[in-house]
Design a protein around this motif. Structure first.
Motif, PDB file in Angstrom:
ATOM      1  N   LEU A  87     -17.659  28.941 -57.234  1.00 50.08           N
ATOM      2  CA  LEU A  87     -16.431  29.019 -56.444  1.00 50.08           C
ATOM      3  C   LEU A  87     -16.129  30.469 -56.097  1.00 50.08           C
ATOM      4  N   GLN A  88     -16.400  30.845 -54.857  1.00 53.28           N
ATOM      5  CA  GLN A  88     -15.969  32.142 -54.354  1.00 53.28           C
ATOM      6  C   GLN A  88     -14.495  31.981 -53.973  1.00 53.28           C
ATOM      7  N   MET A  89     -13.618  32.671 -54.688  1.00 51.34           N
ATOM      8  CA  MET A  89     -12.181  32.427 -54.513  1.00 51.34           C
ATOM      9  C   MET A  89     -11.407  33.737 -54.394  1.00 51.34           C
ATOM     10  N   GLN A  90     -10.251  33.625 -53.775  1.00 52.63           N
ATOM     11  CA  GLN A  90      -9.325  34.752 -53.703  1.00 52.63           C
ATOM     12  C   GLN A  90      -8.292  34.579 -54.806  1.00 52.63           C
ATOM     13  N   SER A  91      -8.536  35.248 -55.917  1.00 55.18           N
ATOM     14  CA  SER A  91      -7.590  35.159 -57.026  1.00 55.18           C
ATOM     15  C   SER A  91      -6.370  36.021 -56.722  1.00 55.18           C
ATOM     16  N   ARG A  92      -5.232  35.607 -57.248  1.00 54.82           N
ATOM     17  CA  ARG A  92      -3.967  36.297 -56.992  1.00 54.82           C
ATOM     18  C   ARG A  92      -3.620  37.167 -58.191  1.00 54.82           C
ATOM     19  N   PRO A  93      -3.488  38.491 -57.997  1.00 59.34           N
ATOM     20  CA  PRO A  93      -3.179  39.371 -59.117  1.00 59.34           C
ATOM     21  C   PRO A  93      -1.888  38.962 -59.823  1.00 59.34           C
ATOM     22  N   SER A  94      -1.979  38.794 -61.119  1.00 58.62           N
ATOM     23  CA  SER A  94      -0.845  38.507 -62.014  1.00 58.62           C
ATOM     24  C   SER A  94      -0.270  37.103 -61.872  1.00 58.62           C
ATOM     25  N   ASP A  95      -0.822  36.284 -60.979  1.00 57.07           N
ATOM     26  CA  ASP A  95      -0.284  34.934 -60.766  1.00 57.07           C
ATOM     27  C   ASP A  95      -1.214  33.914 -61.422  1.00 57.07           C
ATOM     28  N   VAL A  96      -1.086  33.794 -62.733  1.00 52.57           N
ATOM     29  CA  VAL A  96      -1.989  32.923 -63.489  1.00 52.57           C
ATOM     30  C   VAL A  96      -1.817  31.474 -63.078  1.00 52.57           C
ATOM     31  N   ALA A 142      -1.030  30.205 -60.148  1.00 55.15           N
ATOM     32  CA  ALA A 142      -1.717  29.951 -58.880  1.00 55.15           C
ATOM     33  C   ALA A 142      -3.227  29.935 -59.081  1.00 55.15           C
ATOM     34  N   ASN A 143      -3.731  30.820 -59.922  1.00 54.82           N
ATOM     35  CA  ASN A 143      -5.177  30.869 -60.160  1.00 54.82           C
ATOM     36  C   ASN A 143      -5.662  29.640 -60.920  1.00 54.82           C
ATOM     37  N   LEU A 144      -4.858  29.159 -61.849  1.00 55.34           N
ATOM     38  CA  LEU A 144      -5.221  27.920 -62.545  1.00 55.34           C
ATOM     39  C   LEU A 144      -5.210  26.733 -61.600  1.00 55.34           C
ATOM     40  N   ASP A 145      -4.236  26.717 -60.691  1.00 55.26           N
ATOM     41  CA  ASP A 145      -4.190  25.637 -59.700  1.00 55.26           C
ATOM     42  C   ASP A 145      -5.439  25.671 -58.813  1.00 55.26           C
ATOM     43  N   ARG A 146      -5.864  26.879 -58.428  1.00 61.59           N
ATOM     44  CA  ARG A 146      -7.078  26.989 -57.598  1.00 61.59           C
ATOM     45  C   ARG A 146      -8.302  26.558 -58.393  1.00 61.59           C
ATOM     46  N   LEU A 147      -8.333  26.898 -59.672  1.00 60.82           N
ATOM     47  CA  LEU A 147      -9.438  26.462 -60.523  1.00 60.82           C
ATOM     48  C   LEU A 147      -9.458  24.945 -60.637  1.00 60.82           C
ATOM     49  N   GLU A 148      -8.314  24.343 -60.807  1.00 65.69           N
ATOM     50  CA  GLU A 148      -8.231  22.881 -60.899  1.00 65.69           C
ATOM     51  C   GLU A 148      -8.784  22.222 -59.647  1.00 65.69           C
ATOM     52  N   ARG A 149      -8.384  22.708 -58.487  1.00 63.43           N
ATOM     53  CA  ARG A 149      -8.866  22.125 -57.238  1.00 63.43           C
ATOM     54  C   ARG A 149     -10.361  22.363 -57.053  1.00 63.43           C
ATOM     55  N   GLY A 150     -10.826  23.547 -57.447  1.00 65.42           N
ATOM     56  CA  GLY A 150     -12.257  23.823 -57.359  1.00 65.42           C
ATOM     57  C   GLY A 150     -13.066  22.940 -58.293  1.00 65.42           C
ATOM     58  N   ALA A 151     -12.553  22.722 -59.492  1.00 69.35           N
ATOM     59  CA  ALA A 151     -13.255  21.863 -60.456  1.00 69.35           C
ATOM     60  C   ALA A 151     -13.321  20.428 -59.954  1.00 69.35           C
ATOM     61  N   ALA A 152     -12.232  19.954 -59.366  1.00 67.49           N
ATOM     62  CA  ALA A 152     -12.212  18.590 -58.837  1.00 67.49           C
ATOM     63  C   ALA A 152     -13.230  18.432 -57.708  1.00 67.49           C
ATOM     64  N   GLY A 171     -10.910  36.106 -62.702  1.00 65.96           N
ATOM     65  CA  GLY A 171     -10.305  35.208 -61.725  1.00 65.96           C
ATOM     66  C   GLY A 171      -9.022  34.548 -62.196  1.00 65.96           C
ATOM     67  N   LEU A 172      -8.834  34.394 -63.503  1.00 64.68           N
ATOM     68  CA  LEU A 172      -7.634  33.726 -64.000  1.00 64.68           C
ATOM     69  C   LEU A 172      -6.404  34.615 -63.945  1.00 64.68           C
ATOM     70  N   VAL A 173      -6.611  35.929 -64.009  1.00 64.13           N
ATOM     71  CA  VAL A 173      -5.472  36.852 -63.998  1.00 64.13           C
ATOM     72  C   VAL A 173      -5.424  37.714 -62.744  1.00 64.13           C
ATOM     73  N   GLY A 174      -6.519  37.756 -61.998  1.00 67.71           N
ATOM     74  CA  GLY A 174      -6.610  38.621 -60.829  1.00 67.71           C
ATOM     75  C   GLY A 174      -7.149  39.984 -61.220  1.00 67.71           C
ATOM     76  N   TYR A 175      -8.290  40.345 -60.648  1.00 67.77           N
ATOM     77  CA  TYR A 175      -8.933  41.614 -60.991  1.00 67.77           C
ATOM     78  C   TYR A 175      -7.975  42.783 -60.790  1.00 67.77           C
ATOM     79  N   GLY A 176      -7.175  42.729 -59.741  1.00 70.20           N
ATOM     80  CA  GLY A 176      -6.301  43.853 -59.394  1.00 70.20           C
ATOM     81  C   GLY A 176      -4.951  43.835 -60.074  1.00 70.20           C
ATOM     82  N   ALA A 177      -4.803  43.118 -61.177  1.00 68.32           N
ATOM     83  CA  ALA A 177      -3.497  43.000 -61.833  1.00 68.32           C
ATOM     84  C   ALA A 177      -3.038  44.305 -62.485  1.00 68.32           C
ATOM     85  N   GLY A 178      -3.951  45.243 -62.729  1.00 68.95           N
ATOM     86  CA  GLY A 178      -3.599  46.574 -63.196  1.00 68.95           C
ATOM     87  C   GLY A 178      -2.667  46.603 -64.398  1.00 68.95           C
TER      88      GLY A 178
END
Length: 256
Positions: A6-15, A17-27, A43-50
């Protein structure tokens, strides 16, 4: 095994939203017949969460890992997901593998740039191999795969494939890594390499979106059509490449 990436756009600090994207990707991956889904670095926390990374970090057996395991169980699929791991007073850039009741964690050993060195501790190089569906699957993260010693160590330990969550940035060096290095790592070790990238942007970073799944003969089995989100599928069948191993005897000749 049919593997999904799953090539995905993870959202920094928005766990959430990232879990929701993982759920949809897994399905979607499970519906396509995949037995394992690999997702990007952090991907779960966003690489750029700093600065949020220390706040988002959890132990390997924490609630976040439990959420990933629950998703894996719901869709009867293995998952590799990147997260910020807290272990004592140390923070690691880690990848979690879950499959049924089995779990393993790999910690990145080669940190890239000042950003990663600011937030994470480098782990000692390790030979982390998990077993799923009769296959031996090695784990690395991003920059780790650019050191040939890391992949060779996994190959000599019997890995059939190396799974690499990554956050490859936009730029010329990233283009070269995706276009050439990943296939070479697969070829010189006669194994599969699944290199799974973030895409889009997040925080101060922009990602190349250049995921690749390479075969032991160097062929690219799957790659996205563009730089956006994509779900890739490839069949991991080591027996199909017996001819390549017979012709390219690097591993056996290494011990000669």
């Amino acid at each position: 095994m049919l593997l999904a990436a799953l090539q995905m756009q993870s959202r920094p600090s928005d766990v959430a939203a990232n879990l929701d994207r993982l759920e949809r990707g897994a399905a979607e991956a499970a519906a396509g017949g995949a037995r394992l889904l690999v997702t990007p670095e952090l991907g779960l926390v966003g690489y750029g969460a700093g600065p949020d990374l220390p706040l988002l970090a959890e132990p390997a057996d924490g609630p976040l890992a439990g959420r990933v395991a629950a998703i894996a169980r719901r869709h009867a699929i293995g998952i590799v997901a990147g997260f910020a791991e807290r272990h004592g007073d140390a923070l690691y850039n880690s990848a979690l593998w879950v499959c049924g009741e089995s779990r393993a964690v790999y910690r990145k050993s080669h940190l890239y740039g000042l950003y990663e060195r600011r937030w994470f501790r480098a782990a000692p190089p390790s030979t982390t191999i998990v077993r799923q569906d009769g296959l031996s699957l090695g784990l690395l993260i991003c920059y780790d795969v650019e050191f040939p010693e890391n992949v060779r160590r996994l190959a000599r330990a019997g890995a059939d494939a190396v799974l690499v969550p990554t956050a490859l940035p936009v730029g010329g060096s990233g283009e070269f890594i995706a276009a050439h290095m990943i296939a070479v790592r697969a070829f010189e070790n006669q194994l599969f390499v699944a290199y799974v990238d973030n895409c889009g942007g997040g925080g101060e970073f922009a990602y190349a979106g250049l995921s690749r799944i390479a075969a032991p003969d160097g062929a690219i089995l799957a790659a996205p059509g563009d730089r956006d989100e994509a779900l890739l599928f490839a069949r991991i069948e080591p027996e199909a490449y017996a001819g390549s191993r017979a012709e390219n005897t690097y591993l056996s000749d290494l011990g000669a």
